[in-house]
Design a protein around this motif. Sequence first.
Motif, PDB file in Angstrom:
ATOM      1  N   LEU A  92      49.083  30.632  94.126  1.00 24.51           N
ATOM      2  CA  LEU A  92      49.710  30.590  95.448  1.00 24.51           C
ATOM      3  C   LEU A  92      51.063  29.876  95.364  1.00 24.51           C
ATOM      4  O   LEU A  92      52.063  30.359  95.886  1.00 24.51           O
ATOM      5  CB  LEU A  92      48.795  29.877  96.448  1.00 24.51           C
ATOM      6  CG  LEU A  92      49.418  29.653  97.815  1.00 24.51           C
ATOM      7  CD1 LEU A  92      48.575  30.305  98.877  1.00 24.51           C
ATOM      8  CD2 LEU A  92      49.550  28.183  98.103  1.00 24.51           C
ATOM      9  N   PHE A  93      51.091  28.718  94.701  1.00 25.21           N
ATOM     10  CA  PHE A  93      52.340  27.958  94.603  1.00 25.21           C
ATOM     11  C   PHE A  93      53.349  28.662  93.695  1.00 25.21           C
ATOM     12  O   PHE A  93      54.545  28.662  93.979  1.00 25.21           O
ATOM     13  CB  PHE A  93      52.058  26.529  94.121  1.00 25.21           C
ATOM     14  CG  PHE A  93      51.397  25.697  95.177  1.00 25.21           C
ATOM     15  CD1 PHE A  93      52.140  25.099  96.181  1.00 25.21           C
ATOM     16  CD2 PHE A  93      50.026  25.542  95.193  1.00 25.21           C
ATOM     17  CE1 PHE A  93      51.530  24.355  97.174  1.00 25.21           C
ATOM     18  CE2 PHE A  93      49.403  24.790  96.180  1.00 25.21           C
ATOM     19  CZ  PHE A  93      50.157  24.206  97.172  1.00 25.21           C
ATOM     20  N   ALA A  94      52.878  29.279  92.607  1.00 28.37           N
ATOM     21  CA  ALA A  94      53.786  29.987  91.705  1.00 28.37           C
ATOM     22  C   ALA A  94      54.449  31.161  92.422  1.00 28.37           C
ATOM     23  O   ALA A  94      55.675  31.367  92.302  1.00 28.37           O
ATOM     24  CB  ALA A  94      53.037  30.455  90.465  1.00 28.37           C
ATOM     25  N   LEU A  95      53.669  31.926  93.179  1.00 30.59           N
ATOM     26  CA  LEU A  95      54.245  33.058  93.911  1.00 30.59           C
ATOM     27  C   LEU A  95      55.171  32.574  95.027  1.00 30.59           C
ATOM     28  O   LEU A  95      56.217  33.189  95.275  1.00 30.59           O
ATOM     29  CB  LEU A  95      53.129  33.944  94.476  1.00 30.59           C
ATOM     30  CG  LEU A  95      52.313  34.705  93.427  1.00 30.59           C
ATOM     31  CD1 LEU A  95      51.132  35.412  94.078  1.00 30.59           C
ATOM     32  CD2 LEU A  95      53.184  35.694  92.669  1.00 30.59           C
ATOM     33  N   ALA A  96      54.806  31.486  95.697  1.00 32.61           N
ATOM     34  CA  ALA A  96      55.686  30.920  96.727  1.00 32.61           C
ATOM     35  C   ALA A  96      56.991  30.440  96.097  1.00 32.61           C
ATOM     36  O   ALA A  96      58.067  30.612  96.690  1.00 32.61           O
ATOM     37  CB  ALA A  96      54.987  29.771  97.450  1.00 32.61           C
ATOM     38  N   MET A  97      56.914  29.857  94.898  1.00 33.74           N
ATOM     39  CA  MET A  97      58.127  29.400  94.210  1.00 33.74           C
ATOM     40  C   MET A  97      59.035  30.591  93.884  1.00 33.74           C
ATOM     41  O   MET A  97      60.248  30.518  94.096  1.00 33.74           O
ATOM     42  CB  MET A  97      57.767  28.647  92.923  1.00 33.74           C
ATOM     43  CG  MET A  97      57.189  27.270  93.173  1.00 33.74           C
ATOM     44  SD  MET A  97      56.584  26.490  91.671  1.00 33.74           S
ATOM     45  CE  MET A  97      58.108  26.152  90.813  1.00 33.74           C
ATOM     46  N   MET A  98      58.444  31.664  93.398  1.00 27.04           N
ATOM     47  CA  MET A  98      59.251  32.856  93.088  1.00 27.04           C
ATOM     48  C   MET A  98      59.854  33.447  94.361  1.00 27.04           C
ATOM     49  O   MET A  98      61.025  33.849  94.372  1.00 27.04           O
ATOM     50  CB  MET A  98      58.411  33.885  92.348  1.00 27.04           C
ATOM     51  CG  MET A  98      58.108  33.481  90.916  1.00 27.04           C
ATOM     52  SD  MET A  98      57.350  34.782  89.953  1.00 27.04           S
ATOM     53  CE  MET A  98      55.638  34.548  90.396  1.00 27.04           C
ATOM     54  N   GLY A  99      59.067  33.495  95.420  1.00 25.24           N
ATOM     55  CA  GLY A  99      59.578  34.015  96.690  1.00 25.24           C
ATOM     56  C   GLY A  99      60.706  33.163  97.245  1.00 25.24           C
ATOM     57  O   GLY A  99      61.730  33.692  97.683  1.00 25.24           O
ATOM     58  N   CYS A 109      62.658  31.106  95.571  1.00 27.81           N
ATOM     59  CA  CYS A 109      63.803  31.184  94.673  1.00 27.81           C
ATOM     60  C   CYS A 109      64.598  32.469  94.915  1.00 27.81           C
ATOM     61  O   CYS A 109      65.824  32.427  95.064  1.00 27.81           O
ATOM     62  CB  CYS A 109      63.323  31.109  93.224  1.00 27.81           C
ATOM     63  SG  CYS A 109      64.656  31.052  92.024  1.00 27.81           S
ATOM     64  N   THR A 110      63.916  33.599  94.976  1.00 25.83           N
ATOM     65  CA  THR A 110      64.622  34.863  95.187  1.00 25.83           C
ATOM     66  C   THR A 110      65.224  34.947  96.590  1.00 25.83           C
ATOM     67  O   THR A 110      66.317  35.473  96.769  1.00 25.83           O
ATOM     68  CB  THR A 110      63.699  36.074  94.932  1.00 25.83           C
ATOM     69  OG1 THR A 110      62.514  35.942  95.727  1.00 25.83           O
ATOM     70  CG2 THR A 110      63.321  36.172  93.466  1.00 25.83           C
ATOM     71  N   TYR A 111      64.540  34.388  97.601  1.00 26.05           N
ATOM     72  CA  TYR A 111      65.083  34.393  98.965  1.00 26.05           C
ATOM     73  C   TYR A 111      66.347  33.529  99.033  1.00 26.05           C
ATOM     74  O   TYR A 111      67.369  33.950  99.568  1.00 26.05           O
ATOM     75  CB  TYR A 111      64.041  33.900  99.963  1.00 26.05           C
ATOM     76  CG  TYR A 111      64.555  33.838 101.377  1.00 26.05           C
ATOM     77  CD1 TYR A 111      64.816  35.005 102.085  1.00 26.05           C
ATOM     78  CD2 TYR A 111      64.808  32.627 102.007  1.00 26.05           C
ATOM     79  CE1 TYR A 111      65.296  34.970 103.384  1.00 26.05           C
ATOM     80  CE2 TYR A 111      65.286  32.583 103.303  1.00 26.05           C
ATOM     81  CZ  TYR A 111      65.527  33.747 103.983  1.00 26.05           C
ATOM     82  OH  TYR A 111      66.017  33.703 105.255  1.00 26.05           O
ATOM     83  N   GLY A 112      66.266  32.312  98.484  1.00 28.43           N
ATOM     84  CA  GLY A 112      67.432  31.432  98.475  1.00 28.43           C
ATOM     85  C   GLY A 112      68.597  32.039  97.710  1.00 28.43           C
ATOM     86  O   GLY A 112      69.747  31.989  98.148  1.00 28.43           O
ATOM     87  N   LEU A 113      68.288  32.638  96.561  1.00 35.65           N
ATOM     88  CA  LEU A 113      69.347  33.285  95.777  1.00 35.65           C
ATOM     89  C   LEU A 113      69.960  34.466  96.520  1.00 35.65           C
ATOM     90  O   LEU A 113      71.169  34.697  96.442  1.00 35.65           O
ATOM     91  CB  LEU A 113      68.808  33.741  94.423  1.00 35.65           C
ATOM     92  CG  LEU A 113      68.619  32.649  93.385  1.00 35.65           C
ATOM     93  CD1 LEU A 113      67.952  33.211  92.128  1.00 35.65           C
ATOM     94  CD2 LEU A 113      69.935  31.980  93.033  1.00 35.65           C
ATOM     95  N   SER A 114      69.130  35.211  97.267  1.00 34.80           N
ATOM     96  CA  SER A 114      69.682  36.342  98.020  1.00 34.80           C
ATOM     97  C   SER A 114      70.679  35.859  99.069  1.00 34.80           C
ATOM     98  O   SER A 114      71.699  36.504  99.298  1.00 34.80           O
ATOM     99  CB  SER A 114      68.568  37.160  98.676  1.00 34.80           C
ATOM    100  OG  SER A 114      68.018  36.480  99.790  1.00 34.80           O
ATOM    101  N   LEU A 115      70.398  34.707  99.690  1.00 37.63           N
ATOM    102  CA  LEU A 115      71.342  34.149 100.665  1.00 37.63           C
ATOM    103  C   LEU A 115      72.625  33.693  99.981  1.00 37.63           C
ATOM    104  O   LEU A 115      73.721  33.906 100.502  1.00 37.63           O
ATOM    105  CB  LEU A 115      70.707  32.982 101.417  1.00 37.63           C
ATOM    106  CG  LEU A 115      69.579  33.323 102.378  1.00 37.63           C
ATOM    107  CD1 LEU A 115      68.948  32.056 102.941  1.00 37.63           C
ATOM    108  CD2 LEU A 115      70.082  34.211 103.504  1.00 37.63           C
ATOM    109  N   VAL A 116      72.488  33.078  98.816  1.00 42.74           N
ATOM    110  CA  VAL A 116      73.667  32.589  98.095  1.00 42.74           C
ATOM    111  C   VAL A 116      74.494  33.760  97.559  1.00 42.74           C
ATOM    112  O   VAL A 116      75.724  33.753  97.647  1.00 42.74           O
ATOM    113  CB  VAL A 116      73.241  31.645  96.945  1.00 42.74           C
ATOM    114  CG1 VAL A 116      74.400  31.316  96.033  1.00 42.74           C
ATOM    115  CG2 VAL A 116      72.629  30.367  97.505  1.00 42.74           C
TER     116      VAL A 116
END
Length: 171
Positions: free
Chosen positions: A89-96, A98-105
Motif C-alpha cells: 500500500l505504501f509503495a504504491l502510494a509512494m509511486m503515485g 512521485c508521479t503525480y508530483g512530477l507531472s505537476l513539475v
Amino acid sequence: ILGSQSLKNVCITWMMVCIALCVILPCQLLLRNQDRSTVIERSNDSLDMIEMSGFICGYISCVFYLGSRFPQLYKNFRRRSTEGTSYLLFALAMMGNCTYGLSLVLKMPATESFRALYFLHHLPWLIGSFGVLFLDIFVTLQFVLYRQHKEGPAGLVALEVEPLLVNEEAA
C-alpha cells in the motif's frame, strides 16, 4: 472514551464541511456561468470565489493527506513493529505521489513570468504529494528497522496472551 468522542466530532464536522462544499461550489459555478456575460473582464492575478474555494479545498486536502500518515508512523513507533501493515500500500502510494508530483513539475510553463503563478496555483497539491512521499520514506525506514526475521531462536513459537473473544459465553 474522550478520544473516540473527539474523533466522532471531527468526523461529523468534516462531513458537514464536505456537504456544504458540495452544495456551495456547484451553485457558485452556476452563478458564475450566468453572470459571465455581464461581468467586466477581471485581472489574471485576482481570484474569484470558485478559485479561492479550490485553494481552500486544496490546502484542507493537503493537511488531511499529510496528517493521514502520522497515526501509522506513531503506531509503528510505539509497537516497534510494522506487523499487520501492508508495505505494498505504501509503495504504491509512494509511486503515485512521485508521479503525480512530477507531472505537476513537468507541466510547469517554460516562460519565467507564468512559472511563479503556476507554482502558487499548484502549491497545495505539490506539498501534499511530495510531503506524503517524504513521510512514506519514514514508513519505509520503519519497515526496514522493525522487520522480523523469519527464523526464531531454536524454533520457539510466541503464544497468544490475549483471547480473541472477550465476554463471549461458550456455545
